[in-house]
Design a protein around this motif. Structure first.
Motif, mmCIF file in Angstrom:
data_model
loop_
_atom_site.group_PDB
_atom_site.id
_atom_site.type_symbol
_atom_site.label_atom_id
_atom_site.label_comp_id
_atom_site.label_asym_id
_atom_site.label_seq_id
_atom_site.Cartn_x
_atom_site.Cartn_y
_atom_site.Cartn_z
ATOM 1 N N TYR A 89 0.844 -1.192 0.000
ATOM 2 C CA TYR A 89 0.000 0.000 0.000
ATOM 3 C C TYR A 89 0.882 1.246 0.000
ATOM 4 O O TYR A 89 2.034 1.218 0.441
ATOM 5 N N GLU A 93 -3.197 5.464 0.426
ATOM 6 C CA GLU A 93 -4.194 4.405 0.576
ATOM 7 C C GLU A 93 -4.409 4.034 2.051
ATOM 8 O O GLU A 93 -5.019 3.021 2.353
ATOM 9 N N ASP A 229 -8.899 -3.565 -5.380
ATOM 10 C CA ASP A 229 -9.405 -2.245 -5.738
ATOM 11 C C ASP A 229 -10.802 -1.953 -5.216
ATOM 12 O O ASP A 229 -11.337 -0.875 -5.465
ATOM 13 N N PRO A 254 -8.657 1.405 -1.612
ATOM 14 C CA PRO A 254 -8.483 2.160 -2.859
ATOM 15 C C PRO A 254 -8.297 3.657 -2.588
ATOM 16 O O PRO A 254 -8.986 4.226 -1.732
ATOM 17 N N LYS A 255 -7.397 4.268 -3.324
ATOM 18 C CA LYS A 255 -7.065 5.671 -3.087
ATOM 19 C C LYS A 255 -8.282 6.597 -3.109
ATOM 20 O O LYS A 255 -8.416 7.446 -2.224
ATOM 21 N N VAL A 258 -10.209 6.081 0.202
ATOM 22 C CA VAL A 258 -9.452 6.567 1.359
ATOM 23 C C VAL A 258 -9.374 8.095 1.338
ATOM 24 O O VAL A 258 -9.440 8.745 2.389
#
Length: 401
Positions: A89, A93, A229, A254-255, A258
């Motif tokens: 990560y 993330e 994802d 997942p970005k 987050v």
């Protein structure tokens, strides 16, 4: 003039908190109560972790941190997740909050809209449905009977999923049952989830190190990294390191998700305690001998409770492989009468009877979405557990058909 918002009429106080409060009130009035309600370790926080918190105070690390945590804590989380899941990560993330409960609530707030459904296997942790309702979602409860070891099966998962499903919440090891999924069971659930690519999965792994089986606990992402994802992995330090009062939880996912969580965090609390973050970084990256020592004691306590309960006519317990709870089937005592002639008509009545007659505080299965059961916590010393089992056995023997 009403003071509460309309949404407050849709939720109730946490049943576990209510049960603990009743036991506390009795104790404060001079009644000796054997309290098996509280879901927190009875051990003290490890000395190296306490020292890290003290050191943070002494060197002046008492200011705001970044919204998503200090660099040291994020690095400790990332390193741990790499060891456990094999997944790398990035900082973007990771989010940290004031306990895993806070992180879960924020994740739901960031993602749910009216009409969205959240699939929750029952028995469930008491706060999941209310968290969903408070954030305008609709809880969809999937009953997982004792015949399936209280675990979600692929068939039940598929049956519960719809085009409105936004999240599946998967809590393992489970509160209240201690259920743990095998690699094959997780792979089978992942196969179903791959048929529903728009469904997010929240894996609540707060008890993953309180593992009482052979080997180690395996999580969904370790088995099915292809779901990375859309999986939000939630964990913390409260249960593993006896740090409930430090209030520090975290998530990885997942970005974009987050990022939304961190945006809310920036307005809700800015960041968790800087001191707790320093302690948590040490807990995750420092000496881990406490974890194994605690698990060994929990295992002995679990065995004590399960053996004693299964020797009581009308009660039945499975030995879960994780967490520090036993979810006990009390269907065998339903319909019996108490010494004053009252009929035990459900698990609520039985739990009330145990508190009044045996002075043992437990939590009703209805609070966890599955009856007739009740939950006991074995996160207490063996002397208390033995006394509580004696009292429960005496109370059941006092019942008549």
């Amino acid at each position: 003039m009403p003071f509460e918002a309309a949404r407050m009429t849709r939720v109730h106080p946490s049943p576990s908190s209510v049960a603990a409060a009743k036991a506390r009130e009795l104790r404060e009035s001079g009644v000796k109560v054997l309290d098996l309600t509280v879901g927190e370790p009875d051990f003290d926080t490890p000395d190296n972790v306490k020292a890290a918190g003290i050191a943070a105070i002494e060197r002046g690390d008492t200011k705001y941190t970044a919204v998503n945590g200090t660099t040291a804590l994020r690095r400790a989380i990332i390193d741990r997740l790499r060891r456990v899941t094999g997944i790398e990560y990035t900082d973007a993330e990771i989010s940290v909050g004031s306990g895993a409960k806070h992180v879960i609530f924020t994740a739901l707030m960031a993602t749910l809209s009216p009409g969205d459904e959240v699939l929750i296997p029952a028995p469930y942790w008491v706060s999941y449905p209310d968290m969903v309702v408070l954030n305008d979602g609709t809880p969809v409860i999937v009953r997982c009977p004792i015949a399936d070891d209280f675990k979600l099966t692929p068939a039940r998962l598929r049956e519960g999923l719809t085009d409105r499903t936004r999240w599946l919440i998967l809590n393992a090891p489970s509160n209240p049952t201690g259920a743990v999924y095998s690699r094959d069971e997780l792979a089978a659930l992942a196969a179903v989830l791959e048929e529903f690519p728009d469904v997010l999965v929240l894996t609540d792994e707060i008890y993953d190190e309180v593992f009482l089986g052979e080997g180690r606990c395996v999580g969904l992402l370790e088995v099915a990294p292809q779901l990375r994802d859309r999986v939000l992995l939630v964990n913390g330090v409260s249960k593993t390191y006896a740090m409930t009062g430090w209030r520090l939880g975290y998530c990885a996912g997942p970005k974009p998700l987050v990022s939304a969580i961190n945006k809310l965090q920036s307005h809700m609390s800015s960041c968790p305690s800087s001191i707790s973050q320093a302690a948590a970084a040490e807990a995750l990256s420092g000496d881990q001998s406490f974890v194994a020592t605690a698990a060994k004691q929990y295992r002995a306590r679990r065995d004590l409770v399960v053996d004693r309960i299964n020797a009581i006519d009308g009660l039945r317990a499975l030995a879960g492989d994780g967490a520090f709870y036993v979810f006990i089937d009390c269907s065998g005592v339903i319909g019996r009468r108490t010494p004053d002639g009252t009929v035990i008509d459900g698990d609520d009545a039985f739990v009330g009877y145990l508190l009044e007659h045996a002075r043992v505080a437990t939590i009703t299965g209805s609070a966890y979405g599955l009856s007739p059961f009740f939950r006991v916590s074995f996160a207490t010393d063996e002397a208390t557990l033995s006394a509580a089992m004696d009292a429960i056995a005496d109370a059941v023997r006092s019942l008549t058909d």
